[in-house]
Design a protein around this motif. Structure first.
Motif, PDB file in Angstrom:
ATOM      1  N   VAL A  95      -3.434  -6.681  -6.702  1.00  0.00           N
ATOM      2  CA  VAL A  95      -3.152  -5.915  -5.485  1.00  0.00           C
ATOM      3  C   VAL A  95      -1.734  -6.209  -4.997  1.00  0.00           C
ATOM      4  O   VAL A  95      -0.984  -5.302  -4.624  1.00  0.00           O
ATOM      5  N   GLY A  96      -1.338  -7.483  -5.030  1.00  0.00           N
ATOM      6  CA  GLY A  96       0.026  -7.842  -4.655  1.00  0.00           C
ATOM      7  C   GLY A  96       1.058  -7.213  -5.563  1.00  0.00           C
ATOM      8  O   GLY A  96       2.115  -6.768  -5.112  1.00  0.00           O
ATOM      9  N   ALA A  97       0.745  -7.157  -6.874  1.00  0.00           N
ATOM     10  CA  ALA A  97       1.657  -6.531  -7.839  1.00  0.00           C
ATOM     11  C   ALA A  97       1.804  -5.049  -7.548  1.00  0.00           C
ATOM     12  O   ALA A  97       2.898  -4.481  -7.682  1.00  0.00           O
ATOM     13  N   LEU A  98       0.712  -4.411  -7.133  1.00  0.00           N
ATOM     14  CA  LEU A  98       0.776  -2.987  -6.778  1.00  0.00           C
ATOM     15  C   LEU A  98       1.644  -2.788  -5.541  1.00  0.00           C
ATOM     16  O   LEU A  98       2.503  -1.904  -5.507  1.00  0.00           O
ATOM     17  N   GLN A  99       1.452  -3.619  -4.523  1.00  0.00           N
ATOM     18  CA  GLN A  99       2.224  -3.481  -3.287  1.00  0.00           C
ATOM     19  C   GLN A  99       3.716  -3.690  -3.519  1.00  0.00           C
ATOM     20  O   GLN A  99       4.539  -3.028  -2.892  1.00  0.00           O
ATOM     21  N   SER A 100       4.044  -4.589  -4.437  1.00  0.00           N
ATOM     22  CA  SER A 100       5.455  -4.865  -4.710  1.00  0.00           C
ATOM     23  C   SER A 100       6.096  -3.817  -5.611  1.00  0.00           C
ATOM     24  O   SER A 100       7.319  -3.795  -5.753  1.00  0.00           O
ATOM     25  N   GLY A 101       5.266  -2.974  -6.236  1.00  0.00           N
ATOM     26  CA  GLY A 101       5.798  -1.957  -7.134  1.00  0.00           C
ATOM     27  C   GLY A 101       5.940  -2.419  -8.570  1.00  0.00           C
ATOM     28  O   GLY A 101       6.473  -1.701  -9.408  1.00  0.00           O
ATOM     29  N   SER A 102       5.437  -3.634  -8.882  1.00  0.00           N
ATOM     30  CA  SER A 102       5.508  -4.133 -10.254  1.00  0.00           C
ATOM     31  C   SER A 102       4.593  -3.334 -11.177  1.00  0.00           C
ATOM     32  O   SER A 102       4.773  -3.322 -12.393  1.00  0.00           O
ATOM     33  N   ILE A 103       3.580  -2.708 -10.605  1.00  0.00           N
ATOM     34  CA  ILE A 103       2.649  -1.844 -11.329  1.00  0.00           C
ATOM     35  C   ILE A 103       2.418  -0.616 -10.458  1.00  0.00           C
ATOM     36  O   ILE A 103       2.537  -0.703  -9.228  1.00  0.00           O
ATOM     37  N   GLN A 104       2.110   0.512 -11.070  1.00  0.00           N
ATOM     38  CA  GLN A 104       1.945   1.730 -10.278  1.00  0.00           C
ATOM     39  C   GLN A 104       0.493   2.017  -9.898  1.00  0.00           C
ATOM     40  O   GLN A 104       0.229   2.636  -8.878  1.00  0.00           O
TER      41      GLN A 104
END
Length: 353
Positions: A95-104
């Motif tokens: 979820v954090g990776a999604l929020q940071s834009g590391s994953i779409q």
């Protein structure tokens, strides 16, 4: 000298002939073959979709279906790249990776979303849903609408709800038929105050463990049991490390497909419309498929015959419900009144039916 000039001329003629043949072949056989990854650098929009389960699970199959539909509907101008089995991110950081834009795009369980938006814990409440019709009402009605709305301030857009199925209890320490059977046992759970409270009311201990470490934790004796759907028990071979299975249908495991808000808003209106269409088609297919997968794999589990299976009787189910009812009052500390009211409304309607 003449020999040297002759050899040079021969080599030059050969080179020119080869080049001419190459160009004529390309001109006669249509456009150049272009590497798929290179298209992504210019003409193609890439959506990297990370999830923690295997490709043969309800979620994994739904992700494949979605990728195929997006490819077809956009004429391959949008490509969904799939990363199953937590190869990029696990439950604790996706979820954090999604929020940071590391994953779409991700499709976490409701419990993992509740780490960021506590209202999502409402979906962990025990005995909210009696059947798949109740689940559909929640997804498509007031509850689903509230939950999706709560995501946007966190930089997330919700695209859909995907089902896995009703959860069952497993153990290595004996049959779980009555609330007292849970006493002092240690269970693997998803990170959720509601789930933690549920087991505390049963006088059990809990350990939050990522899904891809569940088999090892049960095999090693780190935990005595857990709650999971039939499809997860089957696909992760948990029947090899858990002796007892109780068909309890006490809770529901589902996922929400989420996309990074900044990425989403950079897409054109037409792209968003097409992706939403693909998601709607996938969701209908996925939720029907999840029911079918759990049914087939339940049959397979019975054929394998490595677990002692207990089906809760109505009287035992009433015992469980009574023991766990206090969790609803505790939930008011974490979940908004608006959402809790919608949950109670769903329960009342379900009881009438």
């Amino acid at each position: 000298m003449r020999t040297f000039i002759g050899i040079t001329m021969f080599l030059l003629i050969g080179l020119l002939t080869a080049l001419g043949f190459g160009f004529s072949w390309q001109l006669g056989n249509g456009p150049l073959v272009v590497d798929d990854e290179q298209i992504g650098l210019g003409q193609q929009t890439i959506i990297r979709f990370s999830f923690v389960v295997a490709e043969n699970t309800p979620k994994g199959l739904a992700a494949q279906k979605f990728a195929q539909l997006v490819k077809a509907k956009t004429n391959d101008t949008i490509k969904v790249e799939l990363f199953p089995n937590g190869t990029l991110y696990n439950e604790t950081d996706e979820v954090g990776a999604l929020q940071s834009g590391s994953i779409q795009m991700i499709a976490p369980s409701f419990s993992n979303i509740s780490e960021v938006v506590p209202d999502w814990m409402a979906m962990d409440l025990p005995f909210v849903f009696h059947n798949d019709e109740d689940v559909a009402k929640a997804f498509q009605g007031k509850i689903g609408s509230i939950l999706m709305r709560k995501l946007e301030p966190k930089g997330i857009v919700g695209l859909g709800f995907w089902s896995n199925g009703f959860q069952q209890m497993t153990s290595n320490r004996g049959t779980l038929a009555h609330p007292e059977d849970f006493r002092d046992l240690k269970f693997r759970i998803l990170p959720s105050k509601i789930i933690e409270s549920q087991f505390r009311l049963l006088n059990a201990k809990t350990v939050p463990i990522p899904f891809n470490q569940v088999y090892r934790s049960m095999e090693s004796g780190q935990v005595d049991g857990g709650e999971n759907t039939i499809s997860n028990i089957y696909s992760k071979k948990l029947y090899q490390v858990q002796k007892y299975l109780t068909i309890s249908n006490h809770a529901y495991l589902g996922y929400s497909v989420l996309v990074n808000k900044i990425f989403w808003e950079k897409l054109s209106a037409e792209q968003q419309k097409t992706i939403n269409e693909a998601m709607q088609e996938t969701t209908i297919w996925a939720n029907q498929n999840a029911v079918e997968i759990n049914r087939k794999q339940w049959n397979e589990l019975q054929k394998i015959g490595q677990m002692d299976v207990h089906l809760l009787t109505k009287e035992e189910r009433d015992e469980w419900q009574q023991a766990l009812e206090p969790v609803y009052e505790e939930a008011r500390s974490y979940i908004s009144k608006e959402l809790m009211d919608a949950v109670y409304e769903l329960r009342r309607e379900s009881t009438k039916d």
